[in-house]
Motif scaffolding. Structure first.
Motif, short mmCIF file in Angstrom:
data_model
loop_
_atom_site.label_atom_id
_atom_site.label_comp_id
_atom_site.label_asym_id
_atom_site.label_seq_id
_atom_site.Cartn_x
_atom_site.Cartn_y
_atom_site.Cartn_z
N ASP A 75 0.81 -1.22 0.00
CA ASP A 75 0.00 0.00 0.00
C ASP A 75 0.84 1.26 0.00
OD1 ASP A 75 -2.34 -1.46 0.03
OD2 ASP A 75 -2.49 -1.47 2.22
N ASP A 76 2.16 1.13 0.06
CA ASP A 76 3.05 2.28 0.20
C ASP A 76 3.94 2.45 -1.03
OD1 ASP A 76 2.02 2.48 2.78
OD2 ASP A 76 3.66 1.31 3.65
N PHE A 77 4.65 3.57 -1.05
CA PHE A 77 5.62 3.85 -2.10
C PHE A 77 6.94 4.22 -1.46
CE2 PHE A 77 1.49 4.95 -3.87
CZ PHE A 77 1.51 4.28 -5.07
N LEU A 78 8.02 3.67 -1.98
CA LEU A 78 9.36 4.07 -1.58
C LEU A 78 9.85 5.02 -2.66
CD1 LEU A 78 11.93 3.91 0.13
CD2 LEU A 78 12.59 1.90 -1.20
N ILE A 79 10.12 6.26 -2.26
CA ILE A 79 10.48 7.31 -3.21
C ILE A 79 11.89 7.78 -2.90
CG2 ILE A 79 9.87 9.58 -4.10
CD1 ILE A 79 7.03 8.66 -2.57
N LYS A 80 12.76 7.72 -3.92
CA LYS A 80 14.14 8.17 -3.76
C LYS A 80 14.44 9.24 -4.80
CE LYS A 80 15.72 3.65 -2.16
NZ LYS A 80 16.67 2.55 -2.39
N VAL A 81 14.98 10.37 -4.32
CA VAL A 81 15.38 11.45 -5.21
C VAL A 81 16.81 11.81 -4.85
CG1 VAL A 81 14.90 13.80 -5.98
CG2 VAL A 81 13.01 12.33 -5.27
N GLY A 89 15.39 24.46 -1.33
CA GLY A 89 13.96 24.66 -1.53
C GLY A 89 13.26 23.54 -2.28
N LEU A 90 14.01 22.60 -2.85
CA LEU A 90 13.40 21.52 -3.64
C LEU A 90 12.49 20.64 -2.79
CD1 LEU A 90 13.05 19.91 -6.24
CD2 LEU A 90 15.19 18.73 -5.72
N LEU A 91 12.88 20.39 -1.56
CA LEU A 91 12.09 19.52 -0.69
C LEU A 91 10.66 20.02 -0.55
CD1 LEU A 91 11.90 17.11 1.23
CD2 LEU A 91 12.71 18.61 3.05
N VAL A 92 10.49 21.33 -0.42
CA VAL A 92 9.15 21.91 -0.26
C VAL A 92 8.29 21.59 -1.47
CG1 VAL A 92 7.87 24.08 -0.06
CG2 VAL A 92 9.99 23.76 1.23
N PHE A 93 8.85 21.70 -2.66
CA PHE A 93 8.10 21.44 -3.89
C PHE A 93 7.73 19.96 -4.02
CE2 PHE A 93 9.81 25.58 -4.74
CZ PHE A 93 8.83 26.19 -5.51
N ILE A 94 8.64 19.10 -3.60
CA ILE A 94 8.35 17.66 -3.66
C ILE A 94 7.24 17.31 -2.66
CG2 ILE A 94 9.28 15.35 -3.21
CD1 ILE A 94 11.94 16.36 -4.41
N LEU A 95 7.31 17.87 -1.47
CA LEU A 95 6.27 17.60 -0.46
C LEU A 95 4.92 18.15 -0.91
CD1 LEU A 95 8.26 18.16 2.86
CD2 LEU A 95 7.60 15.98 1.80
N GLU A 96 4.92 19.31 -1.56
CA GLU A 96 3.67 19.86 -2.11
C GLU A 96 3.11 18.93 -3.19
OE1 GLU A 96 4.71 23.82 -3.38
OE2 GLU A 96 4.38 24.65 -1.38
N ALA A 97 4.00 18.33 -3.98
CA ALA A 97 3.57 17.38 -5.01
C ALA A 97 2.93 16.16 -4.36
CB ALA A 97 4.75 16.98 -5.88
N PHE A 98 3.53 15.67 -3.26
CA PHE A 98 2.95 14.54 -2.54
C PHE A 98 1.55 14.90 -2.05
CE2 PHE A 98 7.22 12.67 -0.85
CZ PHE A 98 7.55 12.26 -2.13
N GLU A 99 1.42 16.09 -1.48
CA GLU A 99 0.13 16.54 -0.95
C GLU A 99 -0.91 16.64 -2.06
OE1 GLU A 99 -1.32 20.63 1.02
OE2 GLU A 99 0.35 19.66 2.06
N GLU A 100 -0.49 17.15 -3.21
CA GLU A 100 -1.37 17.29 -4.37
C GLU A 100 -1.93 15.94 -4.79
OE1 GLU A 100 -0.20 18.47 -8.77
OE2 GLU A 100 0.34 20.03 -7.33
N LEU A 101 -1.12 14.90 -4.67
CA LEU A 101 -1.51 13.55 -5.06
C LEU A 101 -2.26 12.83 -3.94
CD1 LEU A 101 -1.32 11.59 -7.42
CD2 LEU A 101 0.84 10.80 -6.51
N GLY A 102 -2.28 13.41 -2.75
CA GLY A 102 -2.95 12.77 -1.63
C GLY A 102 -2.07 11.74 -0.94
N LEU A 103 -0.75 11.94 -0.98
CA LEU A 103 0.18 11.04 -0.31
C LEU A 103 0.59 11.61 1.04
CD1 LEU A 103 2.61 9.97 -3.19
CD2 LEU A 103 0.72 8.67 -2.22
N GLU A 104 0.68 10.75 2.01
CA GLU A 104 1.13 11.12 3.35
C GLU A 104 2.49 10.46 3.58
OE1 GLU A 104 -0.22 10.46 8.01
OE2 GLU A 104 -1.50 9.75 6.39
N VAL A 105 3.47 11.26 4.00
CA VAL A 105 4.81 10.74 4.25
C VAL A 105 4.81 10.07 5.61
CG1 VAL A 105 7.24 11.32 4.51
CG2 VAL A 105 5.87 12.51 2.81
N LEU A 106 5.15 8.78 5.62
CA LEU A 106 5.22 8.02 6.87
C LEU A 106 6.59 8.12 7.51
CD1 LEU A 106 3.38 4.77 5.71
CD2 LEU A 106 2.41 6.73 6.93
N THR A 123 2.26 6.91 1.79
CA THR A 123 1.05 6.11 1.57
C THR A 123 -0.08 7.04 1.17
OG1 THR A 123 -0.34 4.38 2.51
CG2 THR A 123 0.23 6.20 3.97
N ARG A 124 -1.10 6.49 0.58
CA ARG A 124 -2.26 7.29 0.20
C ARG A 124 -3.04 7.68 1.45
NH1 ARG A 124 -5.48 4.43 -4.42
NH2 ARG A 124 -6.61 6.34 -4.22
#
Length: 156
Positions: A75-81, A89-106, A123-124
């Motif tokens: 049910d989860d995703f392992l994301i590596k960048v 400032g890149l982290l903020v944009f990536i976290l906003e992208a997660f939020e846009e998709l409805g992903l919660e960082v565990l 996870t969603r």
């Protein structure tokens, strides 16, 4: 002359082909065509997103483009960048992208000293939602976040 029966047979074969291409389970002609139309619209959106991803990749030169890896784990995703430069400032944009998709960082591990490294498990938020999110969708959303960061960095 072609008989009506032969025309029906040809139409049936074409509908069967269309049904198989679009993975449709519809039986009537109108539903098959409607699903095919939706399928084509989805393909157009995917092409548009891929073109945006290509533009993002081209805006980075050579080895500076972030490496993105997304793996689906139950049910989860392992994301590596990863990128060889510090991307303030890149982290903020990536976290906003997660939020846009409805992903919660565990869980996340982040390093932004000389390089940018993000390893996150997400996870969603709404697992009952009908929309299907897979590793490709997550990767595309991360790429869009990077594109937004690039555009913001260029304006400064």
């Amino acid at each position: 002359m072609v008989s009506i029966e032969q025309e029906r047979e040809a139409m049936f074969k074409k509908l069967q082909l269309l049904r198989s291409i679009t993975n449709s389970h519809a039986h009537d002609k109108e539903s098959v065509v409607l699903e095919a139309s939706k399928y084509i619209k989805d393909l157009k959106q995917r092409v548009e997103r891929l073109n945006q991803d290509i533009a993002t990749a081209e805006s980075f030169t050579g080895q500076n483009f972030p490496t993105i890896r997304v793996e689906e784990q139950e049910d989860d995703f392992l994301i590596k960048v990863f990128t060889t430069r510090n991307c303030q400032g890149l982290l903020v944009f990536i976290l906003e992208a997660f939020e846009e998709l409805g992903l919660e960082v565990l869980q996340a591990t982040i390093s932004t000293s000389d390089t940018f490294i993000l390893e996150a498990i997400a996870t969603r938020e709404n697992k009952e939602a009908d929309d299907h999110i897979d590793d490709r969708v997550v990767k595309q959303v991360v790429l869009r976040g990077i594109q937004k960061w690039i555009e913001g960095s260029e304006q400064e």
